[in-house]
Design a protein around this motif. Structure first.
Motif, PDB file in Angstrom:
ATOM      1  N   PHE A 116      36.143  35.005  36.289  1.00  7.47           N
ATOM      2  CA  PHE A 116      37.512  34.915  36.945  1.00  7.47           C
ATOM      3  C   PHE A 116      37.786  33.877  37.985  1.00  7.47           C
ATOM      4  O   PHE A 116      38.249  32.924  38.078  1.00  7.47           O
ATOM      5  N   ILE A 117      37.211  34.633  38.984  1.00  9.16           N
ATOM      6  CA  ILE A 117      36.992  33.957  40.446  1.00  9.16           C
ATOM      7  C   ILE A 117      36.494  32.835  40.486  1.00  9.16           C
ATOM      8  O   ILE A 117      36.700  31.650  41.259  1.00  9.16           O
ATOM      9  N   GLY A 118      35.147  32.942  39.890  1.00  7.47           N
ATOM     10  CA  GLY A 118      34.177  31.688  39.748  1.00  7.47           C
ATOM     11  C   GLY A 118      34.983  30.598  39.188  1.00  7.47           C
ATOM     12  O   GLY A 118      34.656  29.372  39.737  1.00  7.47           O
ATOM     13  N   GLY A 119      35.412  30.537  38.029  1.00  7.63           N
ATOM     14  CA  GLY A 119      36.025  29.703  37.437  1.00  7.63           C
ATOM     15  C   GLY A 119      37.222  28.824  38.289  1.00  7.63           C
ATOM     16  O   GLY A 119      37.438  27.759  38.128  1.00  7.63           O
ATOM     17  N   ILE A 120      38.213  29.679  38.901  1.00 10.06           N
ATOM     18  CA  ILE A 120      39.130  28.874  39.661  1.00 10.06           C
ATOM     19  C   ILE A 120      38.329  28.113  40.940  1.00 10.06           C
ATOM     20  O   ILE A 120      39.074  26.986  41.083  1.00 10.06           O
ATOM     21  N   LEU A 121      37.598  28.742  41.353  1.00  8.16           N
ATOM     22  CA  LEU A 121      36.915  28.070  42.632  1.00  8.16           C
ATOM     23  C   LEU A 121      36.106  26.738  42.071  1.00  8.16           C
ATOM     24  O   LEU A 121      36.274  25.875  42.952  1.00  8.16           O
ATOM     25  N   LEU A 122      35.573  26.743  40.746  1.00  6.91           N
ATOM     26  CA  LEU A 122      34.621  25.858  40.541  1.00  6.91           C
ATOM     27  C   LEU A 122      36.073  24.621  39.942  1.00  6.91           C
ATOM     28  O   LEU A 122      35.485  23.146  40.132  1.00  6.91           O
ATOM     29  N   VAL A 123      37.097  24.918  39.551  1.00  3.31           N
ATOM     30  CA  VAL A 123      37.778  23.993  39.165  1.00  3.31           C
ATOM     31  C   VAL A 123      38.553  23.176  40.332  1.00  3.31           C
ATOM     32  O   VAL A 123      38.498  22.025  40.234  1.00  3.31           O
ATOM     33  N   PHE A 124      38.603  23.911  41.551  1.00  7.08           N
ATOM     34  CA  PHE A 124      39.099  23.282  42.776  1.00  7.08           C
ATOM     35  C   PHE A 124      37.654  22.745  43.463  1.00  7.08           C
ATOM     36  O   PHE A 124      37.803  21.826  44.525  1.00  7.08           O
ATOM     37  N   GLY A 125      36.659  23.017  42.938  1.00  4.28           N
ATOM     38  CA  GLY A 125      35.419  22.362  43.688  1.00  4.28           C
ATOM     39  C   GLY A 125      35.122  23.069  45.160  1.00  4.28           C
ATOM     40  O   GLY A 125      34.804  22.441  46.034  1.00  4.28           O
ATOM     41  N   LEU A 126      35.455  24.290  45.210  1.00  2.77           N
ATOM     42  CA  LEU A 126      35.184  25.011  46.445  1.00  2.77           C
ATOM     43  C   LEU A 126      34.119  26.078  46.085  1.00  2.77           C
ATOM     44  O   LEU A 126      33.966  27.048  45.438  1.00  2.77           O
ATOM     45  N   LEU A 127      33.471  25.956  47.127  1.00  2.00           N
ATOM     46  CA  LEU A 127      32.073  27.048  47.363  1.00  2.00           C
ATOM     47  C   LEU A 127      31.401  26.885  45.850  1.00  2.00           C
ATOM     48  O   LEU A 127      30.900  27.904  45.589  1.00  2.00           O
ATOM     49  N   THR A 128      30.931  25.739  45.462  1.00  2.00           N
ATOM     50  CA  THR A 128      30.543  25.393  44.273  1.00  2.00           C
ATOM     51  C   THR A 128      29.177  25.841  43.968  1.00  2.00           C
ATOM     52  O   THR A 128      28.776  26.739  43.206  1.00  2.00           O
ATOM     53  N   ARG A 129      28.445  25.921  45.138  1.00  2.00           N
ATOM     54  CA  ARG A 129      26.862  26.443  44.971  1.00  2.00           C
ATOM     55  C   ARG A 129      26.872  28.019  45.023  1.00  2.00           C
ATOM     56  O   ARG A 129      26.240  28.436  44.556  1.00  2.00           O
ATOM     57  N   TRP A 130      27.624  28.449  45.763  1.00  2.00           N
ATOM     58  CA  TRP A 130      28.058  29.782  45.653  1.00  2.00           C
ATOM     59  C   TRP A 130      28.298  30.473  44.264  1.00  2.00           C
ATOM     60  O   TRP A 130      27.735  31.494  44.007  1.00  2.00           O
ATOM     61  N   VAL A 131      29.210  29.930  43.867  1.00  2.00           N
ATOM     62  CA  VAL A 131      29.839  30.218  42.489  1.00  2.00           C
ATOM     63  C   VAL A 131      28.863  30.198  41.388  1.00  2.00           C
ATOM     64  O   VAL A 131      28.593  30.966  40.733  1.00  2.00           O
ATOM     65  N   ILE A 132      27.994  29.134  41.475  1.00  2.00           N
ATOM     66  CA  ILE A 132      27.124  28.844  40.258  1.00  2.00           C
ATOM     67  C   ILE A 132      25.863  29.946  40.946  1.00  2.00           C
ATOM     68  O   ILE A 132      25.393  30.380  39.736  1.00  2.00           O
ATOM     69  N   ILE A 133      25.621  30.260  41.892  1.00  2.00           N
ATOM     70  CA  ILE A 133      24.566  31.211  42.315  1.00  2.00           C
ATOM     71  C   ILE A 133      24.892  32.556  41.685  1.00  2.00           C
ATOM     72  O   ILE A 133      24.161  33.365  41.025  1.00  2.00           O
ATOM     73  N   ALA A 134      26.221  32.926  41.769  1.00  2.00           N
ATOM     74  CA  ALA A 134      26.794  34.313  41.269  1.00  2.00           C
ATOM     75  C   ALA A 134      26.900  34.222  39.835  1.00  2.00           C
ATOM     76  O   ALA A 134      26.694  35.132  39.151  1.00  2.00           O
ATOM     77  N   GLN A 135      26.960  33.056  39.171  1.00  2.00           N
ATOM     78  CA  GLN A 135      26.826  32.836  37.623  1.00  2.00           C
ATOM     79  C   GLN A 135      25.631  33.030  36.994  1.00  2.00           C
ATOM     80  O   GLN A 135      25.439  33.427  35.901  1.00  2.00           O
ATOM     81  N   LEU A 136      24.797  32.430  37.852  1.00  2.00           N
ATOM     82  CA  LEU A 136      23.436  32.397  37.245  1.00  2.00           C
ATOM     83  C   LEU A 136      22.802  33.975  36.514  1.00  2.00           C
ATOM     84  O   LEU A 136      22.205  33.681  35.335  1.00  2.00           O
ATOM     85  N   PRO A 137      22.887  34.990  36.999  1.00  2.00           N
ATOM     86  CA  PRO A 137      22.227  36.245  36.462  1.00  2.00           C
ATOM     87  C   PRO A 137      23.183  36.495  35.220  1.00  2.00           C
ATOM     88  O   PRO A 137      22.418  37.126  34.293  1.00  2.00           O
ATOM     89  N   ILE A 138      24.255  36.048  35.088  1.00  2.00           N
ATOM     90  CA  ILE A 138      25.026  36.394  33.952  1.00  2.00           C
ATOM     91  C   ILE A 138      24.716  35.498  32.951  1.00  2.00           C
ATOM     92  O   ILE A 138      24.523  35.958  31.730  1.00  2.00           O
ATOM     93  N   LEU A 139      24.663  34.135  33.094  1.00  2.00           N
ATOM     94  CA  LEU A 139      24.105  33.144  32.195  1.00  2.00           C
ATOM     95  C   LEU A 139      22.494  33.507  31.634  1.00  2.00           C
ATOM     96  O   LEU A 139      22.399  33.470  30.386  1.00  2.00           O
ATOM     97  N   ILE A 140      21.827  33.821  32.495  1.00  2.00           N
ATOM     98  CA  ILE A 140      20.361  34.255  32.114  1.00  2.00           C
ATOM     99  C   ILE A 140      20.602  35.508  31.386  1.00  2.00           C
ATOM    100  O   ILE A 140      19.646  35.746  30.360  1.00  2.00           O
ATOM    101  N   GLY A 141      21.273  36.523  31.729  1.00  2.00           N
ATOM    102  CA  GLY A 141      21.523  37.732  30.981  1.00  2.00           C
ATOM    103  C   GLY A 141      21.981  37.457  29.529  1.00  2.00           C
ATOM    104  O   GLY A 141      21.563  38.099  28.508  1.00  2.00           O
ATOM    105  N   ALA A 142      22.945  36.427  29.475  1.00  2.00           N
ATOM    106  CA  ALA A 142      23.434  35.947  28.222  1.00  2.00           C
ATOM    107  C   ALA A 142      22.340  35.569  27.338  1.00  2.00           C
ATOM    108  O   ALA A 142      22.557  35.739  26.048  1.00  2.00           O
ATOM    109  N   VAL A 143      21.432  34.753  27.942  1.00  7.17           N
ATOM    110  CA  VAL A 143      20.530  34.191  26.769  1.00  7.17           C
ATOM    111  C   VAL A 143      19.483  35.174  26.697  1.00  7.17           C
ATOM    112  O   VAL A 143      18.889  35.157  25.472  1.00  7.17           O
ATOM    113  N   ILE A 144      19.181  36.332  27.364  1.00  8.51           N
ATOM    114  CA  ILE A 144      18.235  37.312  26.850  1.00  8.51           C
ATOM    115  C   ILE A 144      19.039  37.946  25.889  1.00  8.51           C
ATOM    116  O   ILE A 144      18.156  38.654  25.197  1.00  8.51           O
ATOM    117  N   ILE A 145      20.273  38.561  26.017  1.00 10.35           N
ATOM    118  CA  ILE A 145      20.966  39.436  25.137  1.00 10.35           C
ATOM    119  C   ILE A 145      20.827  38.722  23.746  1.00 10.35           C
ATOM    120  O   ILE A 145      20.769  39.547  22.854  1.00 10.35           O
TER     121      ILE A 145
END
Length: 140
Positions: A69-98
Motif C-alpha cells: 500500500f505505502i510502497g505503491g504510493i511512494l513508487l508512483v511519486f518516485g520517492l524513496l524508490t530504492r528503499w521501497v523496492i528493497i522492502a518489496q523484494l522479500p514479498i516478491l521472492i516469497g510469492a515466487v516460492i509460494i
C-alpha cells in the motif's frame, strides 16, 4: 555511496518518459494489490497455507499489506524508490516460492516473476529524472 551516485548519474542521463510510466504502473499495481489484500484477507490467508507453520507467519501477513500500500504510493511519486523496492523484494521472492511449494498457478507465477524483474530493474536504475527524488535532490 559512490556507487549509488554513479548509478543516479547514469540513470539521469538515460531517462525516458516510458521508464517513468513503467515505474508509475508498478506503483499503481502494488497499491491496488495492497487494497485487494486488505479487502480479501481470506485470499491472503489462503496463499500462506503452504508456509503457515513458519514462525512469524502472522507478522508476514501484517507486513505485506502496508508494504504494498505505502510502497505503491511512494513508487508512483518516485520517492524513496530504492528503499521501497528493497522492502518489496522479500514479498516478491516469497510469492515466487509460494507458487512452487503450494498449488502451482502459472499466471500468478509469471506475474510474480515479472514484477520481481521490474523491481530489480528499478533497484539498479533508481527513480529517474522525473521523480520526487530528483526534484528534492535539485532543491538542495
Amino acid at each position: 555511496m559512490g556507487t549509488i551516485k554513479s548509478l543516479n548519474k547514469w540513470a539521469n542521463a538515460h531517462t525516458h518518459f516510458s521508464i517513468d510510466i513503467v515505474r508509475i504502473a508498478l506503483g499503481l499495481f502494488l497499491f491496488i494489490k495492497g487494497l485487494h489484500f486488505m479487502q480479501n484477507i481470506s485470499t491472503l490467508n489462503a496463499l500462506f497455507e503452504p508456509i503457515q507453520n513458519i514462525p512469524g507467519g502472522m507478522l508476514l501477513l501484517h507486513y505485506i499489506i502496508p508494504a504494498h500500500f505505502i510502497g505503491g504510493i511512494l513508487l508512483v511519486f518516485g520517492l524513496l524508490t530504492r528503499w521501497v523496492i528493497i522492502a518489496q523484494l522479500p514479498i516478491l521472492i516469497g510469492a515466487v516460492i509460494i507458487n512452487f511449494t503450494g498449488e502451482m498457478n502459472s499466471s500468478n507465477l509469471i506475474l510474480a516473476i515479472a514484477v520481481l524483474v521490474v523491481c530489480l530493474w528499478f533497484l539498479v536504475y533508481g527513480s529517474g529524472k522525473h521523480s520526487a527524488d530528483y526534484y528534492l535532490k535539485m532543491q538542495q
